[in-house]
Motif scaffolding. Structure first.
Motif, mmCIF file in Angstrom:
data_model
loop_
_atom_site.group_PDB
_atom_site.id
_atom_site.type_symbol
_atom_site.label_atom_id
_atom_site.label_comp_id
_atom_site.label_asym_id
_atom_site.label_seq_id
_atom_site.Cartn_x
_atom_site.Cartn_y
_atom_site.Cartn_z
ATOM 1 N N ASP A 149 0.798 -1.250 0.018
ATOM 2 C CA ASP A 149 0.082 -0.032 0.042
ATOM 3 C C ASP A 149 0.884 1.406 -0.270
ATOM 4 O O ASP A 149 0.532 2.305 -0.668
ATOM 5 C CB ASP A 149 -1.105 0.114 1.296
ATOM 6 C CG ASP A 149 -2.175 -1.037 1.108
ATOM 7 O OD1 ASP A 149 -2.491 -1.461 -0.219
ATOM 8 O OD2 ASP A 149 -2.744 -1.146 1.865
ATOM 9 N N LEU A 150 1.867 0.984 0.815
ATOM 10 C CA LEU A 150 2.888 2.377 0.680
ATOM 11 C C LEU A 150 3.398 2.521 -0.459
ATOM 12 O O LEU A 150 3.491 3.637 -1.225
ATOM 13 C CB LEU A 150 4.035 2.291 1.535
ATOM 14 C CG LEU A 150 3.723 2.044 3.167
ATOM 15 C CD1 LEU A 150 4.918 1.766 3.890
ATOM 16 C CD2 LEU A 150 3.110 3.676 3.430
ATOM 17 N N ASP A 208 1.190 6.382 -6.844
ATOM 18 C CA ASP A 208 -0.016 7.002 -7.389
ATOM 19 C C ASP A 208 0.222 8.556 -7.171
ATOM 20 O O ASP A 208 -0.288 9.021 -8.215
ATOM 21 C CB ASP A 208 -1.149 6.779 -6.529
ATOM 22 C CG ASP A 208 -2.664 7.277 -7.019
ATOM 23 O OD1 ASP A 208 -2.942 7.121 -8.317
ATOM 24 O OD2 ASP A 208 -3.261 8.089 -6.489
ATOM 25 N N ALA A 209 0.797 8.943 -6.410
ATOM 26 C CA ALA A 209 1.046 10.564 -6.054
ATOM 27 C C ALA A 209 2.173 10.930 -7.293
ATOM 28 O O ALA A 209 2.088 12.236 -7.330
ATOM 29 C CB ALA A 209 1.727 10.444 -4.700
ATOM 30 N N LYS A 233 11.767 6.804 -1.525
ATOM 31 C CA LYS A 233 10.692 6.050 -0.978
ATOM 32 C C LYS A 233 10.401 4.513 -1.476
ATOM 33 O O LYS A 233 9.841 3.745 -0.450
ATOM 34 C CB LYS A 233 9.699 6.945 -1.084
ATOM 35 C CG LYS A 233 9.748 8.468 -0.142
ATOM 36 C CD LYS A 233 8.475 9.081 -0.650
ATOM 37 C CE LYS A 233 8.580 10.722 0.000
ATOM 38 N NZ LYS A 233 7.694 11.610 -0.454
ATOM 39 N N THR A 234 10.854 4.381 -2.482
ATOM 40 C CA THR A 234 10.506 2.980 -2.852
ATOM 41 C C THR A 234 11.495 1.874 -2.473
ATOM 42 O O THR A 234 11.188 0.862 -2.012
ATOM 43 C CB THR A 234 10.534 3.250 -4.415
ATOM 44 O OG1 THR A 234 9.435 3.965 -4.738
ATOM 45 C CG2 THR A 234 9.957 1.601 -4.978
ATOM 46 N N LEU A 258 2.148 1.520 -3.604
ATOM 47 C CA LEU A 258 1.073 2.191 -4.321
ATOM 48 C C LEU A 258 0.912 3.656 -4.244
ATOM 49 O O LEU A 258 0.490 4.254 -5.131
ATOM 50 C CB LEU A 258 -0.134 1.363 -4.269
ATOM 51 C CG LEU A 258 -0.038 -0.262 -4.924
ATOM 52 C CD1 LEU A 258 -1.058 -1.174 -4.500
ATOM 53 C CD2 LEU A 258 0.429 -0.096 -6.547
ATOM 54 N N LYS A 259 0.562 4.031 -2.993
ATOM 55 C CA LYS A 259 0.316 5.511 -2.578
ATOM 56 C C LYS A 259 1.357 6.359 -3.031
ATOM 57 O O LYS A 259 1.102 7.255 -3.834
ATOM 58 C CB LYS A 259 0.403 5.607 -1.206
ATOM 59 C CG LYS A 259 -0.107 6.850 -0.724
ATOM 60 C CD LYS A 259 -0.488 6.980 0.930
ATOM 61 C CE LYS A 259 -0.929 8.366 1.099
ATOM 62 N NZ LYS A 259 -0.968 8.213 2.565
ATOM 63 N N ASN A 260 2.742 5.900 -3.265
ATOM 64 C CA ASN A 260 3.810 6.810 -3.758
ATOM 65 C C ASN A 260 3.754 6.717 -5.092
ATOM 66 O O ASN A 260 3.916 7.772 -5.793
ATOM 67 C CB ASN A 260 5.155 6.189 -3.195
ATOM 68 C CG ASN A 260 6.206 7.158 -3.501
ATOM 69 O OD1 ASN A 260 6.296 8.255 -3.731
ATOM 70 N ND2 ASN A 260 7.220 6.577 -3.895
#
Length: 98
Positions: free
Chosen positions: A16-17, A23-24, A77-78, A19-21
């Motif tokens: 989820d982290l 998507d942003a 972040k990834t 995918l959120k990054n």
């Protein structure tokens, strides 16, 4: 133009982290000079594995992206989320049918 394929594997608890990054930042990546196309795929059998497919005008454009603040921010972040070393390929499209 060439295609860049990146395979990434994550632990389930951080997907989820990731995918959120993604998507942003997906519109910024797609809008980066030289990027003509961007997609994210998820493996059907192992849902912790993802692939990005991106089309680039030139290797110089991809390298400019890889040296950019945008890439450094996304990657910082990834990268800690990986559970295996990512793999990447730069390939030339030989045939495309629609």
């Amino acid at each position: 133009m060439f295609v860049r394929i990146v395979k990434m594997s994550f632990n389930e608890n951080v997907i989820d982290l990731f995918l959120k990054n993604f998507d942003a930042n997906k519109h910024k990546i797609r809008g980066f000079e030289g990027c003509q196309f961007l997609e994210l795929y998820r493996d059907k059998n192992d849902t912790s594995i993802f692939f990005t497919y991106s089309y680039w005008d030139s290797e110089t454009d991809l390298e400019a992206y890889r040296q950019s603040d945008l890439f450094k921010n996304v990657w910082s972040k990834t990268k800690p989320l990986f559970n295996a070393k990512p793999e990447a390929w730069s390939v030339d499209k030989v045939t495309s049918l629609k």
